[in-house]
Design an enzyme around this catalytic site. Sequence first.
Site, PDB file in Angstrom:
ATOM      1  N   GLY A   1     -10.138 -86.419  14.851  1.00  0.00           N
ATOM      2  CA  GLY A   1     -10.367 -87.724  14.228  1.00  0.00           C
ATOM      3  C   GLY A   1      -9.614 -87.911  12.933  1.00  0.00           C
ATOM      4  O   GLY A   1      -9.242 -89.023  12.578  1.00  0.00           O
TER       5      GLY A   1
ATOM      6  N   LEU B   1     -14.622 -86.083  14.069  1.00  0.00           N
ATOM      7  CA  LEU B   1     -15.954 -86.644  14.260  1.00  0.00           C
ATOM      8  C   LEU B   1     -17.032 -85.594  14.022  1.00  0.00           C
ATOM      9  O   LEU B   1     -16.876 -84.430  14.389  1.00  0.00           O
ATOM     10  CB  LEU B   1     -16.099 -87.201  15.676  1.00  0.00           C
ATOM     11  CG  LEU B   1     -15.147 -88.322  16.080  1.00  0.00           C
ATOM     12  CD1 LEU B   1     -15.553 -88.880  17.428  1.00  0.00           C
ATOM     13  CD2 LEU B   1     -15.112 -89.431  15.024  1.00  0.00           C
TER      14      LEU B   1
ATOM     15  N   ASN C   1      -6.340 -82.400  19.534  1.00  0.00           N
ATOM     16  CA  ASN C   1      -6.443 -81.153  20.289  1.00  0.00           C
ATOM     17  C   ASN C   1      -7.553 -81.159  21.333  1.00  0.00           C
ATOM     18  O   ASN C   1      -8.053 -80.110  21.733  1.00  0.00           O
ATOM     19  CB  ASN C   1      -6.647 -79.986  19.320  1.00  0.00           C
ATOM     20  CG  ASN C   1      -7.857 -80.183  18.422  1.00  0.00           C
ATOM     21  OD1 ASN C   1      -8.359 -81.285  18.266  1.00  0.00           O
ATOM     22  ND2 ASN C   1      -8.322 -79.110  17.809  1.00  0.00           N
ATOM     23  N   GLU C   2      -7.944 -82.346  21.808  1.00  0.00           N
ATOM     24  CA  GLU C   2      -9.067 -82.449  22.743  1.00  0.00           C
ATOM     25  C   GLU C   2      -8.851 -81.653  24.023  1.00  0.00           C
ATOM     26  O   GLU C   2      -9.767 -80.997  24.529  1.00  0.00           O
ATOM     27  CB  GLU C   2      -9.321 -83.929  23.106  1.00  0.00           C
ATOM     28  CG  GLU C   2      -9.893 -84.760  21.986  1.00  0.00           C
ATOM     29  CD  GLU C   2      -8.844 -85.214  20.991  1.00  0.00           C
ATOM     30  OE1 GLU C   2      -9.204 -85.889  20.033  1.00  0.00           O
ATOM     31  OE2 GLU C   2      -7.652 -84.896  21.187  1.00  0.00           O
TER      32      GLU C   2
END
Length: 283
Positions: free
Chosen positions: A133, A88, A156-157
């Site tokens: 994303g 994103l 990988n947030e």
Amino acid sequence: MFLARHSVKATNALVSGVRALASQAGPLVNLSVDNEGIATLTMNRPPVNSLNLELLQEISKTLDEVSKNKSKGMILTSSSATVFSAGLDIMEMYKPDLNRAATFWSTLQEVWIKLFGSNYITAAAINGHAPAGGCLLALSTEYRAMVKGKYSIGLNETALGIVAPTWFMDTFCHTVPIRQAELALTAGKMFPVEEALQLGLIDELATDKEDALDKCRKFIKNFDKIPPLARSITKQKIREGPLVRLKNNREQDVAEFLNYLKNPKIQQGLEMYIQALKMKSTK
């Protein structure tokens, strides 16, 4: 929620302009259909296909077109030489107009619903890095061929102190064994190409983009003798749980995203990240 953490190569491409990424000459998406009825949707937002509102809107409209044209299958790929999609666009989240941000997030939802729940066959020719994303889009298809090289793929947030939405997690857990998904998602792990293959995150290795496209076409043609209606209904029933969960909670999901953006600490973190990118661009 969600912030793309770019790989080194993707970041080096990104830092050239931050806001300047919004400028674009030519179409954001290219669609072609071959004589066998296989469509290819190519993302075309240089340098790294950051997913802003306009790109997501074009992807959404193009997915509708593929459905209306009754293509038997569609391949998702990128015009970039080294990046499938870097995730994103952070500029959609930094000091946002909240009305635009709501449209941005609901459009991302629409793209996922259309891609994950399509009645036609889908595949991804992953010709470069696919963090965040980019990984979500690739995992929303049914088959993934990824080009060999020093590329990586993953959600990988968590490594950034961010919690991915449930439907991101659902997509990952739909692809790999849930125990392995839990380990990967809680660690925010990015997978090199060979490791992604071993895990089952991707299905096949390719020597280059054309080879990846060829492998995707072969996958789609494997179903030539399978009745299309039976196939599509079976697929949609298997994927029904994650789809229903998001469809029933879309407004709440958008509200959670907007609340996330309103958090001063989140905005401070985004500003620090952008400044770090700018500093890298000057080195």
